[in-house]
Scaffold this active site. Structure first.
Site, PDB file in Angstrom:
ATOM      1  N   SER A 138       0.819  -1.215   0.000  1.00 12.04           N
ATOM      2  CA  SER A 138       0.000   0.000   0.000  1.00 12.04           C
ATOM      3  C   SER A 138       0.853   1.266   0.000  1.00 12.04           C
ATOM      4  CB  SER A 138      -0.921   0.012   1.226  1.00 12.04           C
ATOM      5  OG  SER A 138      -1.681  -1.167   1.286  1.00 12.04           O
TER       6      SER A 138
HETATM    7  N1  SAH Z   1      -0.634  -5.062   4.208  1.00 11.53           N
HETATM    8  C1  SAH Z   1       0.024  -5.300   2.940  1.00 11.53           C
HETATM    9  C2  SAH Z   1      -0.825  -4.892   1.740  1.00 11.53           C
HETATM   10  C3  SAH Z   1      -1.523  -6.056   1.265  1.00 11.53           C
HETATM   11  S1  SAH Z   1      -2.514  -5.993  -0.171  1.00 11.53           S
HETATM   12  C4  SAH Z   1       1.391  -4.666   2.872  1.00 11.53           C
HETATM   13  O1  SAH Z   1       1.766  -3.950   3.790  1.00 11.53           O
HETATM   14  O2  SAH Z   1       2.109  -4.929   1.902  1.00 11.53           O
HETATM   15  C5  SAH Z   1      -3.825  -7.021   0.440  1.00 11.53           C
HETATM   16  C6  SAH Z   1      -3.453  -8.443   0.745  1.00 11.53           C
HETATM   17  O3  SAH Z   1      -4.625  -9.084   1.249  1.00 11.53           O
HETATM   18  C7  SAH Z   1      -3.016  -9.263  -0.451  1.00 11.53           C
HETATM   19  O4  SAH Z   1      -1.762  -9.819  -0.213  1.00 11.53           O
HETATM   20  C8  SAH Z   1      -4.102 -10.333  -0.582  1.00 11.53           C
HETATM   21  O5  SAH Z   1      -3.618 -11.575  -1.040  1.00 11.53           O
HETATM   22  C9  SAH Z   1      -4.593 -10.420   0.845  1.00 11.53           C
HETATM   23  N2  SAH Z   1      -5.929 -11.001   1.015  1.00 11.53           N
HETATM   24  C10 SAH Z   1      -7.034 -10.829   0.253  1.00 11.53           C
HETATM   25  N3  SAH Z   1      -8.065 -11.524   0.760  1.00 11.53           N
HETATM   26  C11 SAH Z   1      -7.599 -12.154   1.883  1.00 11.53           C
HETATM   27  C12 SAH Z   1      -8.195 -13.031   2.846  1.00 11.53           C
HETATM   28  N4  SAH Z   1      -9.475 -13.411   2.795  1.00 11.53           N
HETATM   29  N5  SAH Z   1      -7.414 -13.469   3.855  1.00 11.53           N
HETATM   30  C13 SAH Z   1      -6.103 -13.116   3.952  1.00 11.53           C
HETATM   31  N6  SAH Z   1      -5.497 -12.294   3.064  1.00 11.53           N
HETATM   32  C14 SAH Z   1      -6.237 -11.818   2.040  1.00 11.53           C
END
Ligand code: SAH
Length: 204
Positions: free
Chosen positions: A52
């Site tokens: 993000s």
């Molecule tokens: N917090 C992260 C940003 C992640 S983007 C950072 O600092 O880089 C969102 C993430 O949520 C993705 O990696 C995606 O695979 C994950 N995601 C989506 N649905 C999910 C679920 N039901 N359970 C766990 N992770 C999930």
């Protein structure tokens, strides 16, 4: 990055700013993207997901109103950057990711950087993680169609759940605070996150 992107836009919590000064964002970005690691935006991290924008990570962390000492649940490990920011401030971070490869990648980086207060879970984070409940704060870093009920249930009294809620490709940052067992909802800024895919999220 801290001064020009965070302080200048109104991030005030010194604990949050200090965490950003400590965590090396370039470690969480693929090598061919490192030149942009401190830019003002999200970046691809593989598996179709993103790390993000720094400002968004800061706003969400500030909205959790952490004092230190908390046990925090993060849904959406991704690169592990948000988990590192949380681990700088809190006692313990439990972070859930649905993709094994992303979870393993994040764990490698965070182990190498010396974090020992982060637990990595690979599962559907829309169901939360009942084993460690209740949580003093919960953050979801993927876009939700609605507040997943298990996360509401696993939030401690008086604590905050911060998550993007809305359409599949456009959401509103939302803060849900548990007061007398019920959620008080406050809306914050607009945002764009990848979809939260799972039982209490979007279909895959
Ligand atoms: N917090 C992260 C940003 C992640 S983007 C950072 O600092 O880089 C969102 C993430 O949520 C993705 O990696 C995606 O695979 C994950 N995601 C989506 N649905 C999910 C679920 N039901 N359970 C766990 N992770 C999930």
């Amino acid at each position: 990055m801290v001064e020009s992107q965070l302080v200048s836009r109104g991030i005030k919590d010194e604990k949050v700013l200090e965490a950003f000064r400590k965590v090396p964002r370039h470690e969480f970005v693929p090598e061919n993207m490192r030149y942009a690691a401190y830019d003002d935006g999200a970046l691809p991290i593989g598996s179709g997901q993103t790390i993000s924008q720094p400002y968004m990570v800061a706003v969400m962390t500030e909205l959790l109103k952490l004092k230190g000492g908390e046990k925090v649940l993060e849904v959406g490990t991704g690169s592990g950057y948000q988990a590192a920011i949380l681990a700088e401030i809190c006692r313990k971070v439990i972070t859930i990711e649905r993709f094994q490869a992303l979870s393993d990648g994040a764990k490698n980086i965070l182990d190498r950087l010396g974090y020992d207060n982060i637990e990595f879970i690979v599962s559907d984070g829309t169901e939360g993680y009942a084993e460690e409940t209740p949580y003093d704060a919960i953050i979801v870093t993927a876009g939700c169609p609605d507040i997943p009920q298990p996360l509401a249930d696993q939030l401690a009294e008086g604590s905050h759940l911060v998550l993007p809620v809305g359409e599949r490709y456009l959401q509103t940052l939302t803060v849900a605070t548990k007061e007398k067992g019920k959620l008080k909802i406050e809306k914050s800024i607009g945002c764009v996150f990848v979809p939260l895919v799972g039982k209490y999220g979007w279909p895959g």
